[in-house]
Design a protein around this motif. Structure first.
Motif, PDB file in Angstrom:
ATOM      1  N   UNK A  30       0.832  -1.207   0.000  1.00 20.85           N
ATOM      2  CA  UNK A  30       0.000   0.000   0.000  1.00 20.85           C
ATOM      3  C   UNK A  30       0.870   1.263   0.000  1.00 20.85           C
ATOM      4  N   UNK A  31       1.395   1.577  -1.164  1.00 25.95           N
ATOM      5  CA  UNK A  31       2.153   2.802  -1.396  1.00 25.95           C
ATOM      6  C   UNK A  31       1.170   3.980  -1.284  1.00 25.95           C
ATOM      7  N   UNK A  32       1.640   5.179  -0.890  1.00 24.67           N
ATOM      8  CA  UNK A  32       0.714   6.321  -0.813  1.00 24.67           C
ATOM      9  C   UNK A  32      -0.098   6.540  -2.098  1.00 24.67           C
ATOM     10  N   UNK A  63      -3.378 -10.745  -2.627  1.00 22.27           N
ATOM     11  CA  UNK A  63      -4.259  -9.631  -2.280  1.00 22.27           C
ATOM     12  C   UNK A  63      -3.392  -8.418  -1.937  1.00 22.27           C
ATOM     13  N   UNK A  64      -2.645  -8.487  -0.820  1.00 22.19           N
ATOM     14  CA  UNK A  64      -1.825  -7.327  -0.453  1.00 22.19           C
ATOM     15  C   UNK A  64      -0.880  -7.672   0.701  1.00 22.19           C
ATOM     16  N   UNK A  65       0.387  -7.258   0.582  1.00 28.32           N
ATOM     17  CA  UNK A  65       1.397  -7.526   1.617  1.00 28.32           C
ATOM     18  C   UNK A  65       1.484  -6.438   2.674  1.00 28.32           C
ATOM     19  N   UNK A 112      -1.773  -9.337   4.349  1.00 23.98           N
ATOM     20  CA  UNK A 112      -0.986  -9.113   5.561  1.00 23.98           C
ATOM     21  C   UNK A 112      -1.057  -7.641   5.972  1.00 23.98           C
ATOM     22  N   UNK A 113      -0.872  -7.408   7.261  1.00 25.27           N
ATOM     23  CA  UNK A 113      -0.792  -6.046   7.774  1.00 25.27           C
ATOM     24  C   UNK A 113      -1.949  -5.195   7.280  1.00 25.27           C
ATOM     25  N   UNK A 114      -1.600  -4.002   6.771  1.00 25.47           N
ATOM     26  CA  UNK A 114      -2.623  -3.085   6.260  1.00 25.47           C
ATOM     27  C   UNK A 114      -3.528  -3.738   5.240  1.00 25.47           C
TER      28      UNK A 114
END
Ligand SMILES: C[C@H](O)CC(=O)SCCNC(=O)CCNC(=O)[C@H](O)C(C)(C)COP(=O)(O)OP(=O)(O)OC[C@H]1O[C@@H](n2cnc3c(N)ncnc32)[C@H](O)[C@@H]1OP(=O)(O)O
Length: 725
Positions: A30-32, A63-65, A112-114
């Motif tokens: 999740x980059x800005x 999905x997303x790290x 994961x995480x966010x």
């Protein structure tokens, strides 16, 4: 990463479902830009009349790290916390969870995480069964910051949520379904279709519109929650005494239990911002990237070479190291020929491997079926006839130069030309080992750490002649067998043992000054090492210490400190853990206990060393003890960097963390030294050198760093240029 590859897309189908996709290879972090994109697309989806419901997913097979960890590095460099976008309230709570259209997360690969926190802001979660779900933020010195501390306990219950956060434990989506976190499982092919239908069902009120933050049904009563939190606090104090994020995470969870999810989210945001700039996060984020850079080797991994496949490896020597190395290979599906000199030794080696595998089954890291499969890949050998088609040999016999030389000249003749000839030596010069061969380009060090099937570090030692291909192949094998490879140059003790030779010698020196052995061990373990230097010696066995004594004396000259403490211990019938009697007493099933009867050995040692002024112990504080042990280690690290034994300073950080158990949350040896500061370390060493001699004398590299006007960073000058061996 190409800027264009970072994007959020939205496709609205004829069914009225907006498919929002996060794309930021390789893990959709999740980059800005992604966060801004998500806010945009959510706003658009809420505005558009043709959108009834939303499905959120990741591009590719993940999905997303989580939140982009590079942003933390920027925050650490600038101290500017405002670089963190507002996600928790603005996006997850207000736009997603409280949005007027339902969202469903379509999860594959990992969340994961966010990334997982975004899915918890959705009203349902559909996943492929094997997807990994977790909140590993504490491993980065922070806590979940997008509402995870509040929503996870409300979705899986407090005990499981605490376990997942405090131990950074992942669960599979399959387990998530059993726990009620995942609403439905499906195959990758069905994922988007199923999620779209689910989202429409929610929009049409045929499935529940669940908002996690408002739930209380999984939290238990207040007294139950308090008991769970208190138990977790006691445990965290034990396992993470020097880190702030564990207790902070529990405080934030408690806030939500007491005052509701929204209050919890607000406290989470405040604590997150404090932790993200704290020293622990700086250190752990440094380690995250340092670990991933060890396999980036200039001239090897950036020159279009392709790793060759290593299908079959011969291990020579079935002792402790050889059987551990063989175990690592076998569990990663690599066939192993284990060679020994006689049937008894071979049988002992095979038994040790079976024992290692059994241990992995007992720890839950290997299934019984996998154990059987691993054993079937093992073949014992008493001669070299099975070496004709091996892709790599790893020699792991005792540290005797003539023996190793004759083995290498034998295997050079028998093995195929492409075969890599590796030695697990921890001290002997590889040029000497390969002296009687014409294959210097394929001779390489594969230095594993004991127990080799558990310890994660693999020191890959190259000489000036080792080919880039051989290095690349060993790096690749290292990764396959789940080790962290660090490529180092050829010198006595290589990077790890060389850097840490003053660790043991310094501890002996302190004893000669009259400092208590067990006090030294206590100081060093409180600093965060898994055990003190004396217990470590007991565990490693005195044989190693005696074997390297002369080698170190020759290599390190005036900075070597001679000590006959180990000789005296052996004379007293002590062999450390091997015979249950060292500085400590080792009894089966019990924790090691300091052995008071070692006192007479210590007294004898002090008498012979004649270091105590007037026969009286020197008065030292705990800080003195810590510094007198670690500053000479830092000093040697400076020499190791100066001689380009490592490619970059951070490789020594990883080597110290994974090879010696240096506390990860201090960022590794060199990172920690920089937090202490070169001028201070230099001034202390200079003072001790005057009083106690050359062991403490600052190296010229450290001196330069201490006196440099531009920067005091020990790692800095080294990382300004790319050093190659
Ligand atoms: C506010 C929020 O609560 C805060 C957060 O979300 S903090 C982030 C939480 N997430 C994490 O801690 C996960 C970190 N990542 C990982 O554990 C592992 O990378 C992984 C399990 C996702 C993948 O592992 P693996 O397949 O072995 O690949 P790995 O080599 O580690 O990573 C691939 C690349 O992605 C990068 N990467 C992985 N996760 C990243 C992240 N969250 N941010 C930025 N980069 C990341 C790695 O640095 C690496 O880059 P490189 O190729 O340039 O070296």
């Amino acid at each position: 990463m190409a800027a264009g590859s970072i994007r959020v897309t939205m496709d609205v189908g004829a069914d009225g479902v907006a498919l929002i996709t996060i794309a930021n290879p390789p893990v959709n972090a999740l980059h800005p830009i992604i966060i801004a994109g998500l806010k945009d697309k959510y706003a658009e989806a809420m505005r558009r009349d043709d959108v009834k419901a939303i499905v959120l997913t990741g591009a590719g097979d993940k999905f997303c790290g989580g939140f982009d960890i590079n942003v933390f590095t920027k925050v650490h460099q600038t101290g500017d916390v405002s670089l963190m976008p507002d996600v928790s309230v603005e996006l997850v709570s207000n736009m997603m969870e409280e949005g007027k259209k339902p969202s469903v997360a379509a999860i594959q690969g990992l969340a994961l995480g966010g990334g997982l926190e975004l899915t918890m802001g959705c009203h349902a979660r559909i996943s492929t069964p094997e997807a990994q779900l977790g909140l590993p933020e504490l491993t980065l010195g922070i806590i979940p910051g997008f509402g995870g501390t509040q929503r996870l306990p409300r979705l899986v219950g407090l005990p499981k949520a605490i376990e997942m956060m405090l131990q950074s434990k992942f669960i599979t989506a399959k387990e998530g379904k059993e726990r009620g976190f995942i609403d439905a499982l499906c195959s990758p092919d069905e994922l988007i279709k199923t999620s779209r239908l689910w989202a429409l069902e929610i929009a049409n009120f045929r499935k529940p519109w669940m908002r996690s933050l408002g739930r209380t049904d999984r939290l238990g009563s207040l007294s139950e929650a308090r008991a769970v939190l208190n138990g977790a606090r006691v445990q965290a104090k034990k396992v993470a005494p020097n880190m702030p994020q564990h207790q902070a995470c529990l405080d934030v969870i408690e806030e939500g239990v007491l005052y509701g999810g929204h209050a919890g989210v607000l406290k989470e945001a405040k604590v997150f911002k404090e932790l993200v700039v704290a020293p622990t996060s700086r250190a752990l984020v440094h380690v995250f990237f340092a670990q991933r850079s060890t396999t980036k080797v200039p001239g090897v991994t950036d020159v279009q070479l392709k790793p060759r496949q290593i299908r079959k490896v011969a291990v020579i020597g079935g002792g402790l190291m050889g059987s551990g190395i063989a175990t690592s290979l076998l569990v990663s599906n690599i066939s192993v020929v284990l060679k020994e000199v006689n049937p008894q030794f071979l049988q002992r080696g095979e038994k040790m491997i079976a024992g290692n595998l059994d241990g992995l089954v007992k720890r839950g890291s290997l299934t019984k079926d996998k154990m059987k499969k691993s054993m079937s890949l093992l073949k014992g050998a008493l001669d070299y006839s099975d070496f004709k088609d091996v892709d790599m040999v790893i020699e792991a016999v005792i540290e005797k130069i003539p023996l190793k030389q004759s083995i290498f000249s034998d295997i050079e003749k028998i093995c195929p030309e492409h075969c890599i000839l590796a030695s697990n030596t921890s001290t002997i010069d590889l040029n000497v080992i390969g002296e009687r061969t014409n294959s210097q380009d394929r001779i390489i060090g594969a230095h594993f750490f004991s127990p080799a099937h558990i310890m994660p570090l693999l020191e890959i030692v190259r000489t000036e002649k080792t080919s880039a291909q051989a290095i690349l192949d060993l790096i690749t094998v290292g990764k396959i067998i789940k080790k962290v490879p660090v490529v180092v140059g050829n010198c006595t003790g290589f990077a790890v043992n060389r850097t840490f030779f003053p660790y043991t010698q310094g501890s002996h020196f302190l004893v000669s000054l009259g400092i208590d052995v067990f006090r030294i061990d206590r100081v060093i373990s409180s600093f965060g090492m898994p055990m003190g230097p004396f217990q470590l010696q007991d565990v490693a066995g005195y044989g190693v210490a005696l074997a390297v004594k002369d080698i170190y004396a020759t290599a390190f000259g005036e900075r070597n400190l001679d000590s006959d403490l180990v000789d005296l211990m052996v004379k007293d019938g002590r062999q450390g853990k091997n015979n249950g009697k060292g500085y400590y007493i080792y009894e089966k099933g019990a924790k090691p206990k300091p052995d008071p009867s070692v006192k007479h050995v210590i007294e004898e040692y002090r008498k012979r060393a004649k270091k105590m002024p007037g026969g009286k112990p020197v008065a030292l504080t705990d800080q003195d003890i810590l510094e007198m042990i670690f500053f000479p280690v830092v000093n040697e690290a400076c020499r190791v960097m100066d001689e380009n034994v490592v490619i970059r300073a951070s490789d020594l950080d990883i080597a110290s963390v994974l090879g010696m158990g240096f506390p990860k949350y201090r960022g590794g040896l060199v990172f920690w030294a920089d937090t202490v500061g070169a001028p201070y370390i230099h001034s202390k060493l200079s003072k001790w050198a005057e009083t106690y001699g050359a062991f403490f004398k600052p190296s010229s590299y450290l001196e330069q760093r201490a006196k440099s006007e531009r920067t005091e960073h020990i790692a800095a000058r080294f990382d300004e240029v790319t050093h190659m061996n």
